[in-house]
Design a protein around this motif. Structure first.
Motif, PDB file in Angstrom:
ATOM      1  N   PRO A   8      -6.316   3.472  -4.309  1.00 32.50           N
ATOM      2  CA  PRO A   8      -6.765   2.079  -4.436  1.00 32.50           C
ATOM      3  C   PRO A   8      -7.116   1.512  -3.070  1.00 32.50           C
ATOM      4  O   PRO A   8      -6.848   2.134  -2.034  1.00 32.50           O
ATOM      5  N   ALA A   9      -7.702   0.349  -3.043  1.00 30.83           N
ATOM      6  CA  ALA A   9      -8.070  -0.291  -1.782  1.00 30.83           C
ATOM      7  C   ALA A   9      -6.842  -0.459  -0.890  1.00 30.83           C
ATOM      8  O   ALA A   9      -5.716  -0.623  -1.371  1.00 30.83           O
ATOM      9  N   ALA A  10      -7.070  -0.415   0.412  1.00 33.22           N
ATOM     10  CA  ALA A  10      -5.975  -0.451   1.376  1.00 33.22           C
ATOM     11  C   ALA A  10      -5.121  -1.699   1.240  1.00 33.22           C
ATOM     12  O   ALA A  10      -3.911  -1.665   1.502  1.00 33.22           O
ATOM     13  N   GLU A  11      -5.716  -2.800   0.832  1.00 32.28           N
ATOM     14  CA  GLU A  11      -4.967  -4.059   0.748  1.00 32.28           C
ATOM     15  C   GLU A  11      -4.129  -4.160  -0.527  1.00 32.28           C
ATOM     16  O   GLU A  11      -3.379  -5.131  -0.703  1.00 32.28           O
ATOM     17  N   THR A  12      -4.223  -3.170  -1.399  1.00 27.32           N
ATOM     18  CA  THR A  12      -3.524  -3.240  -2.686  1.00 27.32           C
ATOM     19  C   THR A  12      -2.014  -3.179  -2.538  1.00 27.32           C
ATOM     20  O   THR A  12      -1.279  -3.847  -3.264  1.00 27.32           O
ATOM     21  N   GLY A  13      -1.519  -2.364  -1.612  1.00 27.40           N
ATOM     22  CA  GLY A  13      -0.071  -2.233  -1.453  1.00 27.40           C
ATOM     23  C   GLY A  13       0.285  -0.984  -0.674  1.00 27.40           C
ATOM     24  O   GLY A  13      -0.576  -0.333  -0.060  1.00 27.40           O
ATOM     25  N   LEU A  14       1.561  -0.642  -0.701  1.00 26.76           N
ATOM     26  CA  LEU A  14       2.053   0.515   0.032  1.00 26.76           C
ATOM     27  C   LEU A  14       1.648   1.824  -0.635  1.00 26.76           C
ATOM     28  O   LEU A  14       1.589   1.923  -1.856  1.00 26.76           O
ATOM     29  N   VAL A  15       1.410   2.837   0.199  1.00 27.06           N
ATOM     30  CA  VAL A  15       1.130   4.193  -0.270  1.00 27.06           C
ATOM     31  C   VAL A  15       2.261   5.103   0.197  1.00 27.06           C
ATOM     32  O   VAL A  15       2.673   5.055   1.362  1.00 27.06           O
ATOM     33  N   LEU A  16       2.754   5.926  -0.707  1.00 26.97           N
ATOM     34  CA  LEU A  16       3.789   6.905  -0.380  1.00 26.97           C
ATOM     35  C   LEU A  16       3.167   8.290  -0.332  1.00 26.97           C
ATOM     36  O   LEU A  16       2.479   8.703  -1.269  1.00 26.97           O
ATOM     37  N   GLU A  17       3.401   9.007   0.768  1.00 27.41           N
ATOM     38  CA  GLU A  17       2.986  10.406   0.834  1.00 27.41           C
ATOM     39  C   GLU A  17       4.219  11.285   0.678  1.00 27.41           C
ATOM     40  O   GLU A  17       5.187  11.159   1.433  1.00 27.41           O
ATOM     41  N   LEU A  18       4.175  12.176  -0.295  1.00 30.47           N
ATOM     42  CA  LEU A  18       5.255  13.131  -0.500  1.00 30.47           C
ATOM     43  C   LEU A  18       4.931  14.432   0.228  1.00 30.47           C
ATOM     44  O   LEU A  18       3.803  14.920   0.172  1.00 30.47           O
ATOM     45  N   ALA A  19       5.952  14.994   0.900  1.00 31.19           N
ATOM     46  CA  ALA A  19       5.792  16.235   1.669  1.00 31.19           C
ATOM     47  C   ALA A  19       4.700  16.053   2.715  1.00 31.19           C
ATOM     48  O   ALA A  19       3.645  16.692   2.669  1.00 31.19           O
ATOM     49  N   HIS A  20       4.949  15.171   3.675  1.00 33.06           N
ATOM     50  CA  HIS A  20       3.919  14.783   4.652  1.00 33.06           C
ATOM     51  C   HIS A  20       3.562  15.878   5.637  1.00 33.06           C
ATOM     52  O   HIS A  20       2.552  15.797   6.339  1.00 33.06           O
ATOM     53  N   ARG A  59      -5.585   5.190   9.870  1.00 25.80           N
ATOM     54  CA  ARG A  59      -6.901   4.863  10.424  1.00 25.80           C
ATOM     55  C   ARG A  59      -7.775   4.149   9.400  1.00 25.80           C
ATOM     56  O   ARG A  59      -8.651   3.362   9.763  1.00 25.80           O
ATOM     57  N   ALA A  60      -7.515   4.424   8.118  1.00 29.60           N
ATOM     58  CA  ALA A  60      -8.278   3.768   7.048  1.00 29.60           C
ATOM     59  C   ALA A  60      -7.692   2.403   6.681  1.00 29.60           C
ATOM     60  O   ALA A  60      -8.207   1.739   5.775  1.00 29.60           O
ATOM     61  N   GLY A  61      -6.623   2.000   7.340  1.00 28.27           N
ATOM     62  CA  GLY A  61      -6.069   0.669   7.126  1.00 28.27           C
ATOM     63  C   GLY A  61      -4.952   0.589   6.112  1.00 28.27           C
ATOM     64  O   GLY A  61      -4.509  -0.511   5.759  1.00 28.27           O
ATOM     65  N   TYR A  62      -4.459   1.724   5.634  1.00 31.47           N
ATOM     66  CA  TYR A  62      -3.378   1.709   4.643  1.00 31.47           C
ATOM     67  C   TYR A  62      -2.023   1.463   5.306  1.00 31.47           C
ATOM     68  O   TYR A  62      -1.799   1.866   6.456  1.00 31.47           O
ATOM     69  N   ARG A  63      -1.145   0.817   4.568  1.00 36.01           N
ATOM     70  CA  ARG A  63       0.273   0.748   4.941  1.00 36.01           C
ATOM     71  C   ARG A  63       0.973   1.871   4.210  1.00 36.01           C
ATOM     72  O   ARG A  63       0.860   1.987   2.984  1.00 36.01           O
ATOM     73  N   THR A  64       1.667   2.717   4.930  1.00 41.42           N
ATOM     74  CA  THR A  64       2.195   3.929   4.327  1.00 41.42           C
ATOM     75  C   THR A  64       3.665   4.158   4.668  1.00 41.42           C
ATOM     76  O   THR A  64       4.179   3.693   5.689  1.00 41.42           O
ATOM     77  N   VAL A  65       4.290   4.888   3.769  1.00 41.09           N
ATOM     78  CA  VAL A  65       5.611   5.466   3.983  1.00 41.09           C
ATOM     79  C   VAL A  65       5.474   6.927   3.608  1.00 41.09           C
ATOM     80  O   VAL A  65       4.798   7.263   2.626  1.00 41.09           O
ATOM     81  N   ALA A  66       6.075   7.829   4.395  1.00 35.55           N
ATOM     82  CA  ALA A  66       5.924   9.263   4.142  1.00 35.55           C
ATOM     83  C   ALA A  66       7.285   9.938   4.113  1.00 35.55           C
ATOM     84  O   ALA A  66       8.175   9.591   4.890  1.00 35.55           O
ATOM     85  N   LEU A  67       7.419  10.912   3.221  1.00 35.21           N
ATOM     86  CA  LEU A  67       8.704  11.573   3.016  1.00 35.21           C
ATOM     87  C   LEU A  67       8.536  13.083   3.093  1.00 35.21           C
ATOM     88  O   LEU A  67       7.568  13.639   2.588  1.00 35.21           O
ATOM     89  N   PHE A  82       5.290   1.172  -4.939  1.00 37.83           N
ATOM     90  CA  PHE A  82       4.070   1.699  -4.343  1.00 37.83           C
ATOM     91  C   PHE A  82       2.860   1.530  -5.263  1.00 37.83           C
ATOM     92  O   PHE A  82       2.958   1.701  -6.477  1.00 37.83           O
ATOM     93  N   SER A  83       1.735   1.250  -4.646  1.00 36.25           N
ATOM     94  CA  SER A  83       0.490   1.189  -5.413  1.00 36.25           C
ATOM     95  C   SER A  83      -0.079   2.577  -5.659  1.00 36.25           C
ATOM     96  O   SER A  83      -0.848   2.782  -6.595  1.00 36.25           O
ATOM     97  N   ALA A  84       0.304   3.538  -4.807  1.00 37.39           N
ATOM     98  CA  ALA A  84      -0.194   4.903  -4.964  1.00 37.39           C
ATOM     99  C   ALA A  84       0.758   5.884  -4.299  1.00 37.39           C
ATOM    100  O   ALA A  84       1.500   5.539  -3.380  1.00 37.39           O
ATOM    101  N   ILE A  85       0.702   7.115  -4.786  1.00 37.80           N
ATOM    102  CA  ILE A  85       1.431   8.236  -4.199  1.00 37.80           C
ATOM    103  C   ILE A  85       0.422   9.354  -3.977  1.00 37.80           C
ATOM    104  O   ILE A  85      -0.434   9.609  -4.832  1.00 37.80           O
TER     105      ILE A  85
END
Length: 236
Positions: free
Chosen positions: A45-57, A68-76, A114-117
């Protein structure tokens, strides 16, 4: 015996020998690995939608792309070695790192956070019923999971043929699954399942896309970046 060898190889690759991961992934993909990873970005989704979680970063390359694309992220990631490598890579680019050392079977977040994983080239853990249930819980209503399943080199020739042979020997996937086979991987009614082949220069990648369709979990509190920072793995 051969299976035991490859299990040991991959355990070392993700842990003690994690420093070699970038070199090996680029070699076996003939340099296409990063374009396969980035294919996931077009389905978020668009970067302003919410947090993105990356699994197995892993070593943190996709985190760089997301930031760099403007997302707010958390990675695990479960591997402390991968956490250290990702931390250093993000620090070199002066990017804020919200890295958590943790287990996808028990995500350290509140429901609907999260808005996306996103996950690229995961091992079979991602299809566990427990992990699917955790992803459903962590996603906001209508949230999306983007999984890069496989990459495939275009054309023929000796070198691509050798790479494909190596993939088969190691149990990795270089073929693309049918839509039915993709749906069979997801033993959960909480997601609408789609598959998409993304054509790239000199190669293609297959993505598995899951959209949350289950009712929202009771808690609607978001995981803030401040909270995530408290959980971040200290790579110093």
């Amino acid at each position: 015996m051969l299976n035991k060898f490859w299990r040991l190889f991959f355990r070392l690759l993700y842990n003690e020998c994690a420093f070699s991961y970038d070199l090996i992934s680029r070699a076996v993909s003939l340099g296409h690995w990063r374009s396969w990873q980035r294919a996931a970005l077009r389905h978020l989704p668009a970067a302003e939608t919410g947090l993105v979680l990356e699994l197995a970063h892993g070593t943190g390359d996709l985190q760089l792309d997301l930031l760099r694309a403007g997302y707010r992220t958390v990675a695990l990631d479960l591997s402390p070695q991968m956490g250290k490598l990702a931390q250093r890579k993000l620090s070199r680019d002066r990017m804020a790192a919200n890295l958590i050392r943790g287990d996808a079977f028990r995500l350290p977040c509140k429901s609907n956070s999260f808005s996306a994983i996103v996950c690229t080239f995961p091992t079979p853990f991602i299809f566990s019923a427990s992990v699917l249930a955790e992803m459903e819980r962590a996603l906001a209503p209508s949230g999306r999971v983007a999984i890069v399943l496989a990459g495939r080199l275009a054309g023929g020739g000796i070198l691509p043929a050798l790479i494909r042979r190596l993939y088969r020997i190691t149990g990795q996937r270089d073929d693309f699954l049918s839509g039915r086979a993709c749906a069979d991987l997801i033993a959960s009614d909480a997601f609408h399942v789609e598959s998409e082949i993304v054509a790239l220069q000199g190669s293609a990648a297959q993505l598995l896309l899951l959209t949350k369709v289950a009712a929202a979990a009771k808690s609607s509190a978001d995981l803030s970046l401040e909270t995530a920072s408290d959980l971040c793995y200290d790579a110093r």
